[in-house]
Design a protein around this motif. Structure first.
Motif, short mmCIF file in Angstrom:
data_model
loop_
_atom_site.label_atom_id
_atom_site.label_comp_id
_atom_site.label_asym_id
_atom_site.label_seq_id
_atom_site.Cartn_x
_atom_site.Cartn_y
_atom_site.Cartn_z
N LYS A 1 -12.38 6.79 -16.34
CA LYS A 1 -13.20 5.59 -16.22
C LYS A 1 -12.53 4.48 -15.39
CE LYS A 1 -16.52 7.16 -18.87
NZ LYS A 1 -16.70 6.68 -20.25
N LEU A 2 -11.21 4.39 -15.45
CA LEU A 2 -10.52 3.27 -14.81
C LEU A 2 -9.81 3.64 -13.51
CD1 LEU A 2 -9.09 1.37 -17.93
CD2 LEU A 2 -11.31 1.13 -16.78
N GLY A 3 -9.86 4.91 -13.13
CA GLY A 3 -9.37 5.30 -11.81
C GLY A 3 -7.88 5.53 -11.67
N PHE A 4 -7.13 5.59 -12.79
CA PHE A 4 -5.70 5.89 -12.69
C PHE A 4 -5.53 7.29 -12.09
CE2 PHE A 4 -5.55 2.33 -15.40
CZ PHE A 4 -4.24 1.94 -15.66
N ASP A 5 -4.49 7.45 -11.29
CA ASP A 5 -4.23 8.76 -10.68
C ASP A 5 -3.80 9.77 -11.73
OD1 ASP A 5 -4.52 8.33 -7.69
OD2 ASP A 5 -3.17 6.69 -8.23
N ASP A 6 -3.08 9.29 -12.74
CA ASP A 6 -2.66 10.17 -13.83
C ASP A 6 -2.32 9.30 -15.03
OD1 ASP A 6 -2.12 12.54 -15.16
OD2 ASP A 6 -0.87 13.33 -13.52
N ALA A 7 -2.19 9.94 -16.18
CA ALA A 7 -1.85 9.21 -17.40
C ALA A 7 -1.32 10.22 -18.41
CB ALA A 7 -3.08 8.48 -17.96
N PHE A 8 -0.55 9.72 -19.39
CA PHE A 8 -0.01 10.61 -20.42
C PHE A 8 0.09 9.88 -21.75
CE2 PHE A 8 3.68 8.55 -18.52
CZ PHE A 8 4.51 8.26 -19.60
N LYS B 1 0.84 -1.19 0.00
CA LYS B 1 0.00 0.00 0.00
C LYS B 1 0.87 1.25 0.00
CE LYS B 1 -3.85 2.20 2.45
NZ LYS B 1 -4.78 2.10 3.60
N GLY B 2 0.53 2.21 -0.85
CA GLY B 2 1.26 3.47 -0.91
C GLY B 2 2.38 3.49 -1.93
N GLU B 3 2.70 2.34 -2.55
CA GLU B 3 3.79 2.31 -3.53
C GLU B 3 3.34 2.95 -4.85
OE1 GLU B 3 6.94 -1.12 -2.58
OE2 GLU B 3 5.10 -1.90 -3.50
N THR B 4 4.35 3.37 -5.62
CA THR B 4 4.11 3.99 -6.92
C THR B 4 4.21 2.94 -8.01
OG1 THR B 4 6.44 4.60 -7.07
CG2 THR B 4 4.92 6.25 -6.19
N VAL B 5 3.24 2.99 -8.96
CA VAL B 5 3.15 1.98 -10.01
C VAL B 5 3.03 2.66 -11.37
CG1 VAL B 5 1.80 0.05 -10.93
CG2 VAL B 5 2.02 0.35 -8.45
N PHE B 6 3.86 2.23 -12.30
CA PHE B 6 3.77 2.71 -13.69
C PHE B 6 3.38 1.54 -14.58
CE2 PHE B 6 6.22 3.66 -17.75
CZ PHE B 6 5.20 4.42 -18.30
N VAL B 7 2.40 1.78 -15.46
CA VAL B 7 1.90 0.74 -16.38
C VAL B 7 2.00 1.27 -17.80
CG1 VAL B 7 -0.01 -0.78 -16.98
CG2 VAL B 7 0.24 0.02 -14.61
N SER B 8 2.72 0.57 -18.67
CA SER B 8 2.76 0.96 -20.09
C SER B 8 1.68 0.21 -20.85
CB SER B 8 4.14 0.67 -20.69
OG SER B 8 4.49 -0.70 -20.55
N ALA B 9 1.32 0.73 -22.02
CA ALA B 9 0.18 0.19 -22.79
C ALA B 9 -1.01 0.00 -21.85
CB ALA B 9 0.55 -1.12 -23.48
N ALA B 10 -1.28 1.04 -21.09
CA ALA B 10 -2.21 0.93 -19.96
C ALA B 10 -3.67 0.82 -20.37
CB ALA B 10 -2.02 2.11 -19.01
N SER B 11 -3.98 1.11 -21.62
CA SER B 11 -5.37 0.96 -22.08
C SER B 11 -5.59 -0.37 -22.77
CB SER B 11 -5.74 2.11 -23.03
OG SER B 11 -4.98 2.02 -24.23
N CYS C 1 -2.29 1.70 -4.19
CA CYS C 1 -1.09 2.25 -4.81
C CYS C 1 -1.41 3.54 -5.58
CB CYS C 1 -0.48 1.23 -5.79
SG CYS C 1 0.08 -0.29 -5.01
N TYR C 2 -0.35 4.29 -5.88
CA TYR C 2 -0.46 5.45 -6.75
C TYR C 2 -0.09 5.00 -8.15
CZ TYR C 2 0.40 10.03 -8.83
OH TYR C 2 0.36 11.13 -9.67
N VAL C 3 -0.99 5.20 -9.12
CA VAL C 3 -0.83 4.58 -10.43
C VAL C 3 -0.85 5.61 -11.56
CG1 VAL C 3 -1.65 2.76 -11.96
CG2 VAL C 3 -2.14 2.63 -9.52
N VAL C 4 0.15 5.52 -12.42
CA VAL C 4 0.20 6.32 -13.64
C VAL C 4 0.33 5.36 -14.82
CG1 VAL C 4 1.46 8.07 -14.97
CG2 VAL C 4 1.26 8.29 -12.47
N GLY C 5 -0.42 5.63 -15.89
CA GLY C 5 -0.32 4.81 -17.09
C GLY C 5 0.02 5.65 -18.30
#
Length: 345
Positions: A200-207, A156-166, A182-186
């Motif tokens: 729609k999917l609840g990511f904290d941020d995306a680019f 809990k609380g870790e940072t997560v990056f997801v590529s091809a996130a959609s 977790c804190y999630v960016v895609g």
């Protein structure tokens, strides 16, 4: 009873980006029968999974073709096996009856004769849409769940990056990560996809990675405190940038490398000194290595769906003839979520 069974084949090995013209729709007679005791089951296919890893099987040669039974080379003219959902029409196996809805290893065809030893499981056709069993409750879901929980072991609380996130897997990883605190960016390849992740999917941020000339700087901007977990679906420069921004004891689940599948010139060049001194763990994996978590995956994911804590994102085309376009579209970035082809109502 005899039917004309339509199926998709490749006309030749595919060593670059796939095109619709690389495929052909054929048909052959099939007798809908199974001798008692043969344990064969004839399945009428309803939904077929379309997955980018299949391209490595279609190449003249790939080192992956000898690593797993699921990765063996597909020869021109050969039927193409694939995960899917179907309905039993004839059974010589006492475990299955006519009209049972099943999931398992079928093929890009209208009917599949499933022989003993091939994965096939009955499912409840009433609680969720049938397509879910080929997407969020299928191999894409298991891949996301196993990679995130069994390999990345989030806290809990870790940072997560997801590529091809959609995509089919990334869209689920991000949701699992949020449910784990977790804190999630895609990242994704269009504004529409980025908006989906955030709205729609609840990511904290995306680019949109296409708008970022320097990926390392972009990730530094989105993760000023560094990345604890990277779920990699892309490979190449994205993996390099993520590793450059990883924290000490960071974990990388190497799930896919779609940027490298069709371009031999794109290969990751990691800073191995970073990997060593940050004590980063990078692990490649296949879903079939993690069947021990399957029961937990189905139980928890079904519960999330029942309580609207997760969403299935599916990109469904209709008709067997749409398989080549759906497959080629994966490498153009056409799809949003899990790519499926629906054959029958």
């Amino acid at each position: 009873m005899e039917v004309e069974n339509k199926h998709i084949i490749i006309k030749h090995a595919i060593d670059g980006l796939p095109n619709e013209s690389d495929f052909e729709l054929r048909s052959a007679p099939l007798v809908l029968s199974a001798a008692q005791g043969s344990k064969e089951v004839v399945v009428k296919n309803l939904f077929l999974s379309i997955d980018p890893y299949q391209l490595n099987r279609m190449k003249t040669y790939s080192s992956t073709q000898k690593t797993s039974a699921a990765a063996t080379r597909i020869q021109p003219g050969q039927r193409i096996d694939a995960f899917g959902v179907g309905k039993v029409v004839v059974s010589g196996n006492q475990e299955f009856e006519r009209d049972d809805v099943v999931v398992g290893l079928l093929a890009w065809e209208e009917y599949t004769v499933v022989r003993p030893g091939t994965t096939l499981t009955k499912v409840d056709p009433h609680e969720f849409p049938l397509s879910y069993h080929a997407s969020i409750l299928g191999t894409s879901g298991l891949t996301a769940y196993a990679g995130f929980y069994d390999i990345c072991k989030p806290k809990k609380g870790e940072t997560v990056f997801v590529s091809a996130a959609s995509g089919s897997v990334g869209s689920l990883v991000g949701q699992y990560a949020k449910l784990s605190g977790c804190y999630v960016v895609g990242c994704a390849g269009s504004k529409t996809k980025v908006d989906l992740l955030k709205e729609k999917l609840g990511f904290d941020d995306a680019f949109n990675y296409k708008e970022e000339p320097d990926l390392k700087s972009a990730l530094r901007r989105y993760f000023p405190e560094g990345i604890d977990i990277y779920f990699d679906n892309v490979g190449s420069a994205m993996l390099e940038a993520a590793v450059a921004n990883m924290n000490l004891f960071g974990r990388v689940a190497v799930c896919g490398a779609i940027s490298e599948y069709a371009d031999a010139g794109k290969r990751v060049a990691l800073d191995m000194v970073d990997v060593i001194y940050k004590r980063i763990t990078l692990r490649g994996f296949l879903a079939l290595d993690h069947l021990h978590v399957y029961a937990g995956f189905i139980s928890s994911t079904s519960d999330h769906l029942r309580h609207d804590r997760m969403r299935a994102v599916e990109d469904i085309s209709t008709g067997l003839e749409s398989v080549p376009s759906a497959f080629a579209g994966l490498f153009r970035g056409d799809n949003v979520g899990k790519t499926l082809v629906q054959l029958n109502e």
